[in-house]
Enzyme design. Structure first.
Site, short mmCIF file in Angstrom:
data_model
loop_
_atom_site.label_atom_id
_atom_site.label_comp_id
_atom_site.label_asym_id
_atom_site.label_seq_id
_atom_site.Cartn_x
_atom_site.Cartn_y
_atom_site.Cartn_z
N LYS A 84 36.96 31.47 18.44
CA LYS A 84 37.95 32.56 18.54
C LYS A 84 38.31 32.72 20.00
O LYS A 84 37.43 32.86 20.86
CB LYS A 84 37.33 33.87 18.02
CG LYS A 84 38.32 35.02 18.03
CD LYS A 84 39.04 35.11 16.71
CE LYS A 84 40.24 36.02 16.72
NZ LYS A 84 41.48 35.44 17.24
N LYS B 52 31.21 36.76 24.99
CA LYS B 52 31.76 38.08 24.62
C LYS B 52 31.64 38.30 23.11
O LYS B 52 31.21 39.36 22.66
CB LYS B 52 33.22 38.16 25.07
CG LYS B 52 33.82 39.53 24.90
CD LYS B 52 35.24 39.62 25.46
CE LYS B 52 35.26 39.65 26.96
NZ LYS B 52 36.55 40.03 27.53
N LYS C 68 39.27 28.74 23.46
CA LYS C 68 40.44 29.14 24.25
C LYS C 68 41.46 28.01 24.19
O LYS C 68 41.07 26.84 24.06
CB LYS C 68 40.03 29.37 25.71
CG LYS C 68 41.00 30.22 26.49
CD LYS C 68 40.73 31.66 26.26
CE LYS C 68 41.68 32.56 27.00
NZ LYS C 68 41.32 33.97 26.84
N ASN D 42 49.02 47.80 30.86
CA ASN D 42 48.56 47.96 29.48
C ASN D 42 47.20 48.66 29.42
O ASN D 42 47.04 49.70 28.77
CB ASN D 42 48.51 46.56 28.84
CG ASN D 42 48.08 46.61 27.39
OD1 ASN D 42 47.27 47.44 27.00
ND2 ASN D 42 48.63 45.73 26.59
N THR E 3 41.82 47.55 23.82
CA THR E 3 40.98 47.30 25.00
C THR E 3 40.68 48.63 25.71
O THR E 3 39.52 48.92 26.05
CB THR E 3 41.68 46.31 25.95
OG1 THR E 3 41.95 45.12 25.22
CG2 THR E 3 40.83 45.99 27.15
P1 NAD Z 1 49.14 44.55 33.17
O1 NAD Z 1 49.90 43.46 33.84
O2 NAD Z 1 49.73 45.23 32.01
O3 NAD Z 1 48.80 45.68 34.26
C1 NAD Z 1 48.26 45.39 35.51
C2 NAD Z 1 48.43 46.62 36.40
O4 NAD Z 1 47.81 46.39 37.65
C3 NAD Z 1 49.89 46.95 36.72
O5 NAD Z 1 50.04 48.35 36.70
C4 NAD Z 1 50.06 46.44 38.13
O6 NAD Z 1 51.10 47.10 38.84
C5 NAD Z 1 48.70 46.78 38.67
N1 NAD Z 1 48.39 46.09 39.92
C6 NAD Z 1 48.70 44.83 40.29
N2 NAD Z 1 48.28 44.62 41.55
C7 NAD Z 1 47.70 45.76 41.96
C8 NAD Z 1 47.07 46.17 43.15
N3 NAD Z 1 46.97 45.34 44.18
N4 NAD Z 1 46.57 47.42 43.21
C9 NAD Z 1 46.66 48.28 42.16
N5 NAD Z 1 47.24 47.94 41.01
C10 NAD Z 1 47.75 46.71 40.92
O7 NAD Z 1 47.71 43.94 32.84
P2 NAD Z 1 46.64 44.47 31.76
O8 NAD Z 1 46.87 43.79 30.48
O9 NAD Z 1 46.60 45.95 31.85
O10 NAD Z 1 45.29 43.85 32.36
C11 NAD Z 1 44.58 44.50 33.40
C12 NAD Z 1 43.20 43.86 33.54
O11 NAD Z 1 42.49 43.96 32.30
C13 NAD Z 1 43.22 42.37 33.85
O12 NAD Z 1 42.07 42.09 34.61
C14 NAD Z 1 43.05 41.73 32.51
O13 NAD Z 1 42.49 40.44 32.64
C15 NAD Z 1 42.06 42.68 31.87
N6 NAD Z 1 42.04 42.59 30.40
C16 NAD Z 1 43.13 42.96 29.68
C17 NAD Z 1 43.08 42.92 28.29
C18 NAD Z 1 44.25 43.37 27.46
O14 NAD Z 1 44.05 43.61 26.26
N7 NAD Z 1 45.44 43.54 28.03
C19 NAD Z 1 41.92 42.48 27.63
C20 NAD Z 1 40.81 42.09 28.40
C21 NAD Z 1 40.90 42.17 29.80
#
Ligand code: NAD
Length: 422
Positions: A72, A96, A108, A224, A192
């Protein structure tokens, strides 16, 4: 997961974590041996006739380990991927999925294109061709894909359609992260953040002797994960004192009006700098949200943001690591020595894959779950994993991260024993 740099941090940190587990003899070395190499790496090149002519597309699918069940893991669409990185990410998925006790191995995939260079129709064409050329290795009981960087629910739907066309069978469980009207489940977009929030609530009950409207939270990243986490915490009555995105940070010790800030930015994916932010709080540098006076810090943006150079400036006594690899190993050690509690990414951001499991399960058993049911199931699952980590950490005197690795690796090792592989 967002970009190449972040994934390199994630993969590098995972290696350090495994070396640590090995050197401290935290798990049976035979279990680690079992996980030394991936089971299968498929690398293909296939032709697709696009609007701009013939393209030869490179793509991957790695099944790292399937002792606990079918593989997965997501399929990312990103031009800068290689077999090594996809393999490392499949390894992380293996841990995980095991940690949160869902019956999946780790996998992956990747398609080495920048989807923005193609029309939507061409992206769907490439997605369908990927399925055709990977048909032998994918399947609801073999290896189940999901969205990842650069791919989305509509791409998952195109892949499912292609799979059904080629096999002649109705197979919604072939892939997860589908649109809700096409076999997906409600609540996946927020899973998440909500999963992380459930753990945060537990931490509050266990460690912070304050009424919820006095618990101060600071969040880095308003995308997100960060924006939904902020919204949920605010709705429950917590005090979010600082947020930031790539453009700026906002600080208000009395608490920010997250409902308005969310509505003004997130639906249209606007940056804080693009709205009239001054009336909500003081503008601070993006990175300074890490250092404000808060009980809980939630990095939800980038990897590697908490390092040896800045960790002494962190005031929060709890860190919920929603962004992958937000904390570098040396900084983690320094923070733990100071008594800071860290909920590691492996658990903190596992809500998405947990809800993917419910989607697969619903599809296989012809069930429908509403959002309330999904959220309840997510809460039970993620809190069971959290309790397991908390008690293993206490009994074995391990950090939460070490306990997470121990639980994940032992579950795989024990299943291997049951199956007489060991
Ligand atoms: P996203 O692109 O929707 O949001 C990222 C946010 O970080 C944005 O608001 C962006 O402006 C901000 N950002 C970028 N550079 C920055 C900085 N220098 N300082 C402060 N803020 C900054 O991404 P996401 O989906 O919210 O993912 C965020 C983190 O969570 C990532 O590490 C991702 O790998 C992890 N993650 C996400 C999911 C998911 O379901 N989306 C699942 C597991 C892990």
């Amino acid at each position: 997961m967002k970009n190449k740099a972040e994934e390199q941090v994630l993969c590098a940190r995972c290696k350090v974590d495994i070396e640590n587990i090995e050197s401290k003899n935290i798990v049976n070395p035979e279990y680690l041996k079992l996980l030394e190499n991936p089971q299968r790496i498929v690398e293909i090149n296939f032709p697709v006739k696009t609007e701009s002519g013939l393209q030869i597309i490179k793509a991957y699918r790695v099944l790292y380990n399937d002792i606990l069940g079918p593989g997965k893991g997501g399929i990312r669409f990103h031009f800068d991927v290689d077999a090594e990185e996809v393999t490392e990410l499949a390894f992380i998925m293996t841990l995980k999925n095991s940690l949160v006790d869902i019956p999946f191995g780790g996998a992956k995939g990747a398609v080495a294109i920048n989807p923005k260079d193609f029309s939507k129709e061409d992206v769907y064409k490439i997605a369908r061709a990927y399925v055709k050329h990977m048909l032998d290795v994918l399947g609801e009981d073999k290896d189940i894909p999901a969205p990842d960087v650069g791919s989305d629910a509509e791409i998952m739907n195109a892949m499912r359609e292609e799979y059904e066309k080629l096999t002649g069978k109705n197979s919604p469980a072939f892939i997860t992260g589908k649109p809700t009207d096409k076999g997906g489940v409600p609540g996946r977009e927020t899973a998440t953040s909500l999963g992380g929030f459930f753990i945060f609530e537990e931490m509050h009950k266990k460690f912070i002797e304050k009424h919820l409207n006095e618990v101060k939270i600071s969040i880095q990243g308003f995308g997100n994960v960060g924006a939904h986490f902020a919204r949920i915490a605010y709705e429950y009555g917590y005090k979010v004192v600082a947020i930031s995105d790539a453009s700026l940070g906002l600080y208000n010790p009395e608490g920010l009006n997250i409902e308005e800030l969310f509505n003004l930015t997130y639906p249209e994916r606007k940056l804080l700098s693009e709205i009239d932010y001054e009336k909500y709080g003081d503008k601070i540098d993006s990175k300074d949200v890490l250092f404000v006076d808060a009980d809980v810090l939630v990095p939800a943006a980038l990897g590697g943001v908490i390092n040896m150079q800045n960790c002494t400036d962190i005031k929060a006594s709890f860190i919920l690591e929603l962004a992958n690899a937000a904390i570098l190993p040396n900084a983690e050690k320094a923070l733990l020595d100071r008594g800071v509690t860290i909920v590691p990414d492996l658990l903190a951001n596992s809500g998405g894959v947990i809800v993917s499991y419910f989607e697969w399960y619903a599809n296989k058993n012809n069930l429908q779950f509403n959002e309330e049911e999904i959220n309840k199931k997510l809460k039970d699952k993620i809190l069971a994993a959290y309790q397991n980590i908390a008690s293993t950490s206490e009994t074995d005197k391990l950090s939460y991260r070490e306990a997470a690795y121990k639980i994940a690796i032992e579950r795989i090792g024990e299943k291997a024993k049951e199956e007489k592989i060991l």
